[in-house]
Design an enzyme around this catalytic site. Structure first.
Site, PDB file in Angstrom:
ATOM      1  N   LYS A   1       0.837  -1.217   0.000  1.00 40.21           N
ATOM      2  CA  LYS A   1       0.000   0.000   0.000  1.00 40.21           C
ATOM      3  C   LYS A   1       0.864   1.257   0.000  1.00 40.21           C
ATOM      4  CE  LYS A   1      -4.120  -2.061   2.007  1.00 40.21           C
ATOM      5  NZ  LYS A   1      -3.654  -3.453   2.285  1.00 40.21           N
TER       6      LYS A   1
ATOM      7  N   ALA B   1       2.420   4.650  -0.265  1.00 35.47           N
ATOM      8  CA  ALA B   1       1.683   5.926  -0.146  1.00 35.47           C
ATOM      9  C   ALA B   1       2.605   7.038   0.328  1.00 35.47           C
ATOM     10  CB  ALA B   1       0.521   5.760   0.823  1.00 35.47           C
TER      11      ALA B   1
ATOM     12  N   THR C   1      10.264   8.651  -2.783  1.00 37.51           N
ATOM     13  CA  THR C   1      10.299   7.531  -1.830  1.00 37.51           C
ATOM     14  C   THR C   1       9.545   6.328  -2.396  1.00 37.51           C
ATOM     15  OG1 THR C   1      10.391   9.162  -0.062  1.00 37.51           O
ATOM     16  CG2 THR C   1       9.875   6.911   0.588  1.00 37.51           C
TER      17      THR C   1
ATOM     18  N   PRO D   1     -10.444  -7.775  -2.332  1.00 39.42           N
ATOM     19  CA  PRO D   1     -10.346  -8.365  -1.000  1.00 39.42           C
ATOM     20  C   PRO D   1     -11.638  -8.140  -0.205  1.00 39.42           C
ATOM     21  CG  PRO D   1      -9.274  -6.233  -1.001  1.00 39.42           C
ATOM     22  CD  PRO D   1      -9.901  -6.408  -2.361  1.00 39.42           C
TER      23      PRO D   1
ATOM     24  N   VAL E   1     -13.572 -10.999   0.905  1.00 43.04           N
ATOM     25  CA  VAL E   1     -14.401 -12.209   0.858  1.00 43.04           C
ATOM     26  C   VAL E   1     -14.131 -13.047   2.112  1.00 43.04           C
ATOM     27  CG1 VAL E   1     -14.676 -14.428  -0.345  1.00 43.04           C
ATOM     28  CG2 VAL E   1     -14.526 -12.304  -1.657  1.00 43.04           C
TER      29      VAL E   1
ATOM     30  N   GLN F   1     -14.394 -10.810   6.167  1.00 44.93           N
ATOM     31  CA  GLN F   1     -14.969  -9.460   6.174  1.00 44.93           C
ATOM     32  C   GLN F   1     -16.398  -9.425   5.620  1.00 44.93           C
ATOM     33  OE1 GLN F   1     -12.256  -6.138   5.039  1.00 44.93           O
ATOM     34  NE2 GLN F   1     -10.739  -7.731   4.658  1.00 44.93           N
TER      35      GLN F   1
END
Ligand code: C5P
Length: 215
Positions: free
Chosen positions: A64, A66, A71, A172, A174, A177
């Protein structure tokens, strides 16, 4: 990306030993895994190469990403050098940051997935409001791969509408969650499933049963 059974295993376990033990049980059903900070911080980035060598799986690194563009480049370059086939980056940081990840993926001839909206309840607080714009930014940048939530099918459908049918969406949420595998695959190309497989008493049976529900 071609993904066996349209199923990606999210391997958020905390040791390489456990990861290998689970992968050993699932080679028949799975050829793509997603690892993130839990396993990478526990074992170091060399875990990517170790898993690839042992199983010949495709490894998607869910880091992820960010940060600022400079960077982000370093993070992506290190990840691809370690053997990752793909990396996931956040979109909310803006196009310059995402472009840096995309450039790195192109340099290493690997894939970038752009995360539009997350699957957990907290995603509604900030991220969801901008998810459509993030998806549109991806389209404008010619990005082909996206991450969108299985927990909110209306949102997944909307993101599919924005990115178009040629885009590749992995989803994602399944299982643990609450997302439904088959319904998710109406809009997504592949589902990402973690705890309901790796926390199960028998990951092989859990995986097999899940695949049966997709038919
Ligand atoms: O265990 P579970 O099946 O909920 O795992 C889902 C995986 O997908 C986790 O690795 C989580 O970090 C990741 N993820 C997510 N929502 C996103 C992006 C990634 O749940 N939008």
């Amino acid at each position: 990306m071609e993904i066996k059974n349209n199923l990606i295993l999210a391997l958020d376990v905390l040791s390489g030993k456990k990861a290998i033990e689970i992968c050993n049980q699932l080679t028949e059903y799975i050829d793509t895994i997603k690892i993130g900070y839990p396993l990478t911080l526990a074992e170091g980035i060399s875990i990517i190469g170790i898993l690839k060598e042992k199983f010949d799986f495709k490894v998607i690194c869910d880091y992820k990403v960010a940060d600022i563009d400079a960077t982000n480049s370093k993070i992506c370059n290190q990840t691809f050098k370690a053997g990752a086939d793909a990396i996931i980056c956040h979109g909310f940081v803006g196009s310059d940051s995402v472009q840096a990840c995309f450039n790195s993926a192109k340099k290493y001839d690997k894939e970038l997935f752009l995360l539009t909206e997350m699957s957990h309840p907290g995603a509604k607080e900030f991220l969801q409001k901008n998810a459509d714009a993030i998806a549109q930014m991806g389209v404008d940048m010619n990005i082909k791969n996206y991450v969108a939530p299985a927990t909110r099918l209306d949102r997944l459908r909307e993101i599919r509408n924005i990115v178009g049918n040629d885009a590749y969406i992995i989803s994602p949420g399944v299982g643990k969650q609450g997302g439904d595998a088959k319904k998710t695959l109406k809009y997504a190309n592949a589902i990402i499933v973690g705890r309901s497989i790796y926390e199960s008493d028998n990951p092989k049976i859990a995986c097999e049963n899940l695949i049966k529900t997709l038919k």
